[in-house]
Design an enzyme around this catalytic site. Structure first.
Site, PDB file in Angstrom:
ATOM      1  N   HIS A 107       0.836  -1.207   0.000  1.00  0.00           N
ATOM      2  CA  HIS A 107       0.000   0.000   0.000  1.00  0.00           C
ATOM      3  C   HIS A 107       0.866   1.250   0.000  1.00  0.00           C
ATOM      4  O   HIS A 107       1.964   1.266   0.545  1.00  0.00           O
ATOM      5  CB  HIS A 107      -0.942   0.029   1.208  1.00  0.00           C
ATOM      6  CG  HIS A 107      -0.257  -0.162   2.529  1.00  0.00           C
ATOM      7  ND1 HIS A 107       0.133  -1.394   2.988  1.00  0.00           N
ATOM      8  CD2 HIS A 107       0.117   0.727   3.489  1.00  0.00           C
ATOM      9  CE1 HIS A 107       0.706  -1.267   4.166  1.00  0.00           C
ATOM     10  NE2 HIS A 107       0.724   0.019   4.494  1.00  0.00           N
ATOM     11  N   HIS A 109       0.645   5.235   1.273  1.00  0.00           N
ATOM     12  CA  HIS A 109      -0.051   6.228   2.093  1.00  0.00           C
ATOM     13  C   HIS A 109      -0.073   7.551   1.325  1.00  0.00           C
ATOM     14  O   HIS A 109       0.951   7.948   0.760  1.00  0.00           O
ATOM     15  CB  HIS A 109       0.709   6.483   3.400  1.00  0.00           C
ATOM     16  CG  HIS A 109       0.824   5.309   4.306  1.00  0.00           C
ATOM     17  ND1 HIS A 109       0.027   5.137   5.410  1.00  0.00           N
ATOM     18  CD2 HIS A 109       1.654   4.230   4.289  1.00  0.00           C
ATOM     19  CE1 HIS A 109       0.378   4.020   6.046  1.00  0.00           C
ATOM     20  NE2 HIS A 109       1.359   3.451   5.372  1.00  0.00           N
TER      21      HIS A 109
HETATM   22  P1  5GP Z   1       1.794   0.338   7.392  1.00  0.00           P
HETATM   23  O1  5GP Z   1       2.269   0.493   8.790  1.00  0.00           O
HETATM   24  O2  5GP Z   1       1.674  -1.120   7.076  1.00  0.00           O
HETATM   25  O3  5GP Z   1       2.546   1.112   6.379  1.00  0.00           O
HETATM   26  O4  5GP Z   1       0.360   1.003   7.352  1.00  0.00           O
HETATM   27  C1  5GP Z   1      -0.813   0.338   7.641  1.00  0.00           C
HETATM   28  C2  5GP Z   1      -1.873   1.402   7.762  1.00  0.00           C
HETATM   29  O5  5GP Z   1      -3.117   0.744   7.788  1.00  0.00           O
HETATM   30  C3  5GP Z   1      -1.781   2.252   9.024  1.00  0.00           C
HETATM   31  O6  5GP Z   1      -1.667   3.615   8.668  1.00  0.00           O
HETATM   32  C4  5GP Z   1      -3.067   1.953   9.770  1.00  0.00           C
HETATM   33  O7  5GP Z   1      -3.600   3.099  10.379  1.00  0.00           O
HETATM   34  C5  5GP Z   1      -3.960   1.423   8.672  1.00  0.00           C
HETATM   35  N1  5GP Z   1      -4.947   0.454   9.104  1.00  0.00           N
HETATM   36  C6  5GP Z   1      -4.769  -0.562   9.988  1.00  0.00           C
HETATM   37  N2  5GP Z   1      -5.899  -1.283  10.111  1.00  0.00           N
HETATM   38  C7  5GP Z   1      -6.798  -0.723   9.280  1.00  0.00           C
HETATM   39  C8  5GP Z   1      -8.169  -1.030   8.967  1.00  0.00           C
HETATM   40  O8  5GP Z   1      -8.772  -1.963   9.484  1.00  0.00           O
HETATM   41  N3  5GP Z   1      -8.783  -0.240   8.061  1.00  0.00           N
HETATM   42  C9  5GP Z   1      -8.149   0.818   7.456  1.00  0.00           C
HETATM   43  N4  5GP Z   1      -8.867   1.532   6.570  1.00  0.00           N
HETATM   44  N5  5GP Z   1      -6.870   1.145   7.742  1.00  0.00           N
HETATM   45  C10 5GP Z   1      -6.204   0.380   8.632  1.00  0.00           C
END
Ligand code: 5GP
Length: 143
Positions: A107, A109
C-alpha cells in the site's frame, strides 16, 4: 538479520477489505486498485491505495501492478490536495517490520500536508467514523 522474503498471506486486514469481509470508506476502485481512508490517519484526509493483486510489499510486487498502483496514487493525491486545499502531499510506503510496515499487503499512504503542521504518529489514534466518511466524500468529490 535475514534476506529471505516471507510469502504473501491473504489473512491480512487489507485482503479482508478487498474481499468485503470488513468495511472501508472507499474513495476509488477499478479492476486493479482500491483506495480508501486510513482509520488511524496521520493527518487530515490520510488515505491508502492498494493493488487488488496480493503482494506483501514493494519488494515482491509485479512491475505491471506497480505501474497501475502509482498511477492511481497520483490520481488520489491530486484529488486529496484539491479536496483539502493542502499545501503539499506526503506519499509513504514501508517494507517489512524494520521499516515500519504493519499491514503486509502492498500500500501507498497519501497524506495531505499543511504548512507548519507536523505529521502525526504512525498507527496512532482511531478516527471517528463520521470524520472519515466526511473526508472520504471530499476526496471523491474532487476526483
Ligand atoms: P503500514 O504500517 O503497514 O505502512 O500502514 C498500515 C496502515 O493501515 C496504518 O496507517 C493503519 O492506520 C492502517 N490500518 C490498519 N488497520 C486498518 C483497517 O482496518 N482499516 C483501514 N482503513 N486502515 C487500517
Amino acid at each position: 538479520m535475514t534476506n529471505t522474503v516471507s510469502p504473501y498471506a491473504n489473512d491480512n486486514i487489507f485482503a479482508k477489505i478487498l474481499r468485503g469481509e470488513i468495511p472501508c470508506h472507499k474513495i476509488y476502485e477499478d479492476d486493479d486498485v482500491l483506495a480508501f481512508m486510513d482509520v488511524m490517519p496521520q493527518g487530515t484526509g490520510h488515505s491508502l491505495v492498494i493493488p487488488k493483486q496480493g503482494s506483501r510489499n514493494l519488494l515482491d510486487a509485479d512491475t505491471q501492478v506497480l505501474g497501475k498502483l502509482i498511477a492511481a496514487t497520483q490520481k488520489i493525491a491530486i484529488a486529496a490536495k484539491k479536496a483539502f486545499d493542502a499545501d503539499g502531499i506526503t506519499i509513504m510506503q514501508f517494507n517489512e517490520t524494520a521499516a515500519g510496515q504493519t499491514v503486509f499487503h502492498l500500500h501507498f499512504h497519501i497524506i495531505p500536508r499543511f504548512d507548519g503542521i507536523e505529521l502525526g504518529g504512525h498507527t496512532g489514534k482511531m478516527e471517528d467514523q463520521e470524520v472519515l466518511s466526511a473526508n472520504c466524500k471530499k476526496i471523491v468529490a474532487s476526483l
